[in-house]
Write an enzyme that holds these catalytic residues in place. Structure first.
Site, short mmCIF file in Angstrom:
data_model
loop_
_atom_site.label_atom_id
_atom_site.label_comp_id
_atom_site.label_asym_id
_atom_site.label_seq_id
_atom_site.Cartn_x
_atom_site.Cartn_y
_atom_site.Cartn_z
N GLU A 178 0.09 16.02 2.69
CA GLU A 178 -0.52 15.95 1.33
C GLU A 178 0.46 16.38 0.25
O GLU A 178 0.34 15.87 -0.86
CB GLU A 178 -1.79 16.81 1.29
CG GLU A 178 -2.92 16.25 2.12
CD GLU A 178 -2.69 16.32 3.62
OE1 GLU A 178 -2.05 17.29 4.04
OE2 GLU A 178 -3.09 15.41 4.35
N ASP A 217 -9.74 16.19 9.23
CA ASP A 217 -10.40 17.19 10.08
C ASP A 217 -11.90 17.23 9.85
O ASP A 217 -12.43 18.10 9.15
CB ASP A 217 -9.78 18.57 9.81
CG ASP A 217 -8.32 18.60 10.23
OD1 ASP A 217 -7.91 17.73 11.02
OD2 ASP A 217 -7.59 19.50 9.77
N ASP A 251 1.35 13.97 9.83
CA ASP A 251 0.22 14.83 9.45
C ASP A 251 0.68 15.81 8.37
O ASP A 251 1.88 15.90 8.07
CB ASP A 251 -0.24 15.57 10.71
CG ASP A 251 -1.51 16.37 10.49
OD1 ASP A 251 -2.27 16.05 9.56
OD2 ASP A 251 -1.74 17.33 11.25
C1 GLC Z 1 -4.20 19.12 11.33
C2 GLC Z 1 -4.56 17.69 11.68
C3 GLC Z 1 -5.09 17.63 13.10
C4 GLC Z 1 -4.05 18.19 14.04
C5 GLC Z 1 -3.68 19.61 13.66
C6 GLC Z 1 -2.54 20.19 14.48
O1 GLC Z 1 -5.33 19.90 11.28
O2 GLC Z 1 -5.45 17.13 10.77
O3 GLC Z 1 -5.41 16.31 13.44
O4 GLC Z 1 -4.51 18.18 15.36
O5 GLC Z 1 -3.29 19.65 12.29
O6 GLC Z 1 -1.41 19.42 14.39
#
Ligand code: GLC
Length: 829
Positions: A441, A514, A438
């Site tokens: 980017e 998200d 995650d």
């Molecule tokens: C980001 C991700 C989400 C995750 C969060 C905490 O917002 O997109 O899916 O739960 O981080 O890790």
């Protein structure tokens, strides 16, 4: 875009300056008076340069080089259907390296070259690339001379004085009724004509309809004109822009802030073939482990251990199938990657083993930010080996993410990827089955992402963050995937990433990031997954229920229904929302959610076969109606119904309280899945949509394999595989793929590819089976259910033996046959 700079020269006090400065810098000779000591007065202004008339050409193997006297254009025959175009403004091409296209030489059967007074022609068996001599316009035609794609203006560029290199531009003719598809995760309508986009991977919490850019950069689009399709893949990792007849109705442009103008023309005419050919360049998704196609439950975050165990227990006690449980960032010690919070998870290995014994796979999140902490081994190793990214002036790239101040590995360095892959050893030994990458980017709190001056190795080809930004996430998940693959040895890993560039499908699945718990976002999800699928990212899903905000029971159930037909099926929610599991909305909805998750599990052998068709042949998994029937212009506007593989069409319910909806079925015959009712295609049907149904149709002639409901993949041994055969008046092929489900043995042909040929008439039906491959199924028989027969059965012959057929309560007939049968003949009375 670049602004042309006004260049002002001061040639005062020249002699004095030349005496004092041999480096041609700015000198302060008298207080407050600045002199520029370079006396050039005729420096050209920075303007856009266009290719001039072609002055000559030469050939090197399957590359043709054309020049206007200073700039060069390379036309490379990649395959019969793919041609690459590159521009070198000063005649010097950049080194040929691409993260998206590992190998740009394919099998080229025949190509030849022609020249006449007006143009040069590079011809393959299917495509002709025409280069006009007078204006250097490039166009692509089929063998009959029909133009699919034409330059509107010659390729052009503009020097970038701040960073070096060029802004590079290509402007194509947008034909009057041309529609455009693709471009990854853009949260907008399927046809992107009339819109402008930018590709720059961005962390976009709670994004909105039309917001741009989001998390991924897939600079690949499909043009569809008068029923004929082609693709353009602009393989450029810098910030890229696309304009689909937005600024000018007759022009489609793409351009970049740096790098090379390099694009692939991919011939159709079928949209499906364009996508398949795009996959021959950028690769397909590997065959996922079968369990990864089951239901995944995620939340930010499930902790401590007792909570996770309780979650697992609820699934099993409530008999709601589930294969994966996720641990979001709170499982770590202070968000330090590759560590455990021992207070919450005192014995992870034991917990993961207990979960596995109960049929759950554990997937953990890993972000790129490594906490700056001398007492933390990952930071120390990275620092010692100089694995972290540095700024232009050599400072470390530091920024805040979940753990606080962090540094970031340079995943564009092969040595760093190797190190990163090895870091998973502990997690793999603890039993982790999948990894979720995650924030790649990369996301940096406060400032969005890295500044442009951060330097990257770019696999030896060097670059600033301007060049590496869009591939950072891809290279991170590549390192993760390759590391896991090594550590797992024979087992297939499961990986998922938020950020991606074209080609990431070789390493991971994706989710749309998200999203929000609204009906609009459910609709957006349906658009985004269709778009991702047509853009070469087949294994994709949304956060079911919406990440932020609170869905009500109805929205959640409708989202689960859509989730059954999302290639990746995971429920996820943000930490500040109410707990959200399939049973969180009361008994009625718990039963509904169970029913649809069960449906996913029944369809698994079909879903797995569709993934195989993708992995081996490059077929997209979700197919918008336009892709199925591209000759019908009316389909361009259809966005709600889509096919999952070749045989199932669905139309998720996207509005609250919707009692019915109009569903278009492509030409042919379809069966309503819920009642085996025959419907004629080529038109819309009004379909009832009570909350316990979503419109779902099976193509006539399909052989649909079904598993019995299981709580998780491989829970039970299957003694007899169910095959539902839908009557047809035509001849229809169906495919079933089977293998071990989680090893790489399929790469050594240890699998079965079964083809069922169904042929029917008003009073008969036959099914032939052809099997290829070396795997042995674990079951001995098929339970063949004959659905919707329009006649009363007189006789059933399996190979040469007469057998009986028993009707069941739903009006289907059951015939039990050996798994090795060659033919079944059913004749009416
Ligand atoms: C980001 C991700 C989400 C995750 C969060 C905490 O917002 O997109 O899916 O739960 O981080 O890790």
């Amino acid at each position: 875009m670049a602004k042309s700079k006004e260049v002002i020269f001061m040639a005062k006090d020249l002699t004095k300056q030349q005496e004092t400065d041999e480096n041609h810098g700015t000198q302060v000779l008298e207080e407050g008076v600045h002199h520029v000591n370079n006396p050039v007065l005729d420096l050209p202004e920075i303007v856009k340069n266009y290719l001039g008339p072609v002055a000559g050409y030469h050939q090197e193997n399957n590359n043709y080089y054309f020049s206007d006297g200073s700039a060069s254009v390379e036309i490379k025959v990649v395959s019969d259907e793919i041609i690459r175009v590159r521009l070198a403004p000063k005649g010097l091409f950049l080194e040929d390296f691409s993260y998206a296209v590992p190998q740009s030489d394919q099998h080229v059967a025949v190509y030849n070259f022609e020249e006449d007074q007006l143009a040069y022609r590079v011809k393959t068996n299917t495509v002709t690339c025409v280069i006009n001599k007078a204006d250097f316009l490039v166009s692509f035609e089929d063998r009959e001379g029909k133009a699919y794609n034409k330059d509107y203006a010659p390729m052009h560029w503009e020097e970038n004085p701040d960073f070096g290199g060029y802004y590079v531009y290509c402007t194509k003719l947008a034909m009057a009724s041309e529609a455009f598809y693709g471009l990854g995760d853009k949260p907008t309508h399927l046809n992107i004509r009339g819109r402008r986009f930018v590709n720059w991977n961005s962390d976009t919490y709670s994004f909105q309809f039309h917001q741009d850019p989001l998390y991924r950069s897939i600079p690949f689009y499909i043009g569809l004109h008068e029923g004929d399709a082609y693709g353009i893949f602009f393989d450029n990792t810098f910030k890229t822009y696309f304009d689909f007849a937005a600024e000018a109705q007759d022009q489609t442009s793409f351009w970049s802030e740096g790098g090379e103008l390099q694009y692939y023309y991919i011939h159709g005419p079928h949209m499906m073939d364009v996508v398949k050919r795009y996959h021959t360049l950028t690769g397909t998704h590997y065959l996922p482990p079968l369990w990864a196609l089951g239901f995944h439950q995620c939340r930010w975050s499930y902790y401590p251990e007792s909570k996770v165990k309780d979650l697992a227990k609820n699934f099993r006690e409530r008999k709601i199938p589930c294969d994966a449980i996720y641990l979001d960032i709170d499982y770590m010690d202070g968000y330090r990657c590759f560590t455990w919070n021992k207070r919450y998870f005192p014995d992870p290995k034991k917990m993961i083993k207990e979960l596995a014994d109960d049929g759950f796979h554990t997937v953990v999140i890993i972000d790129p930010g490594i906490k700056v902490d001398e007492n933390y081994w990952v930071f120390r190793e990275g620092k010692k080996n100089r694995y972290f990214c540095r700024r232009g002036d050599d400072y470390f790239m530091e920024g805040y993410v979940w753990p606080g101040r962090c540094q970031f590995p340079d995943f564009t360095n092969a040595e760093v990827r190797e190190w990163w892959g090895g870091l998973f050893k502990g997690l793999v030994e603890a039993g982790v089955a999948g990894v979720w990458n995650d924030m790649n980017e990369p996301a940096v709190f406060g400032r969005g992402t890295f500044p442009n001056d951060v330097r990257h190795n770019f696999d030896g080809f060097r670059g600033s963050h301007r060049k590496a930004h869009n591939v950072y996430g891809m290279q991170m998940v590549r390192a993760t995937y390759e590391g896991l693959k090594k550590l797992f040895q024979k087992k297939r890993p499961f990986t998922i990433t938020r950020a991606a560039y074209a080609g990431t499908q070789r390493y991971a699945s994706v989710w749309t990031g998200d999203n929000v718990a609204t009906w609009e976002h459910l609709r957006l999800g349906a658009l985004q997954l269709q778009r991702l699928s047509t853009s070469g990212m087949p294994f994709c899903g949304t956060d079911i229920g919406g990440f932020s905000g609170e869905p009500d029971a109805e929205l959640f159930t409708r989202w689960i229904q859509f989730g059954v037909f999302s290639p990746f099926m995971r429920a996820h929610s943000a930490g500040d929302t109410a707990e959200r599991e399939p049973w969180s909305f009361g008994e009625t909805h718990e039963a509904l959610n169970r029913k649809f998750i069960e449906l996913r599990y029944k369809l698994l052998p079909y879903i797995y076969s569709v993934f195989w068709e993708h992995a081996k042949y490059g077929f997209p998994i979700l197919r918008p109606i336009t892709m199925v029937e591209q000759l019908l212009e009316g389909n361009i506007q259809r966005e709600e119904e889509f096919c999952f593989g070749d045989k199932i069409l669905v139309s998720p319910v996207l509005n609250p309280g919707q009692p019915n909806k109009m569903v278009y079925l492509p030409v042919g015959e379809w069966y309503d899945y819920w009642e085996d009712r025959l419907l004629e295609g080529g038109k819309e049907h009004k379909v009832d949509t009570p909350i316990d149904k979503m419109p779902m149709f099976i193509k006539a002639g399909t052989v649909l394999p079904e598993y019995p409901v299981m709580q998780y993949v491989n829970e039970k041994k299957i003694d007899s595989l169910k095959l539902v055969v839908y009557h047809t008046l035509r001849e229809v092929n169906s495919y079933l793929y089977e293998d071990h489900g989680d090893t790489f043995a399929y790469e050594q042909q240890i699998y079965l590819e079964k083809k069922f040929v169904v042929k029917g008439a008003p009073d008969r039906l036959s099914i032939h089976q052809h099997v290829e491959g070396l795997y042995s199924e674990k079951y001995d028989t098929y339970d063949v259910y004959l659905a919707a027969l329009p006649f009363k059965i007189g006789q059933v012959k399996v190979d040469d033996t007469l057998v009986s057929a028993e009707p069941d309560a739903t009006g289907r007939y059951l015939v039990k046959v050996s798994k090795d049968f060659r033919s079944i003949q059913i004749v009416g009375q």
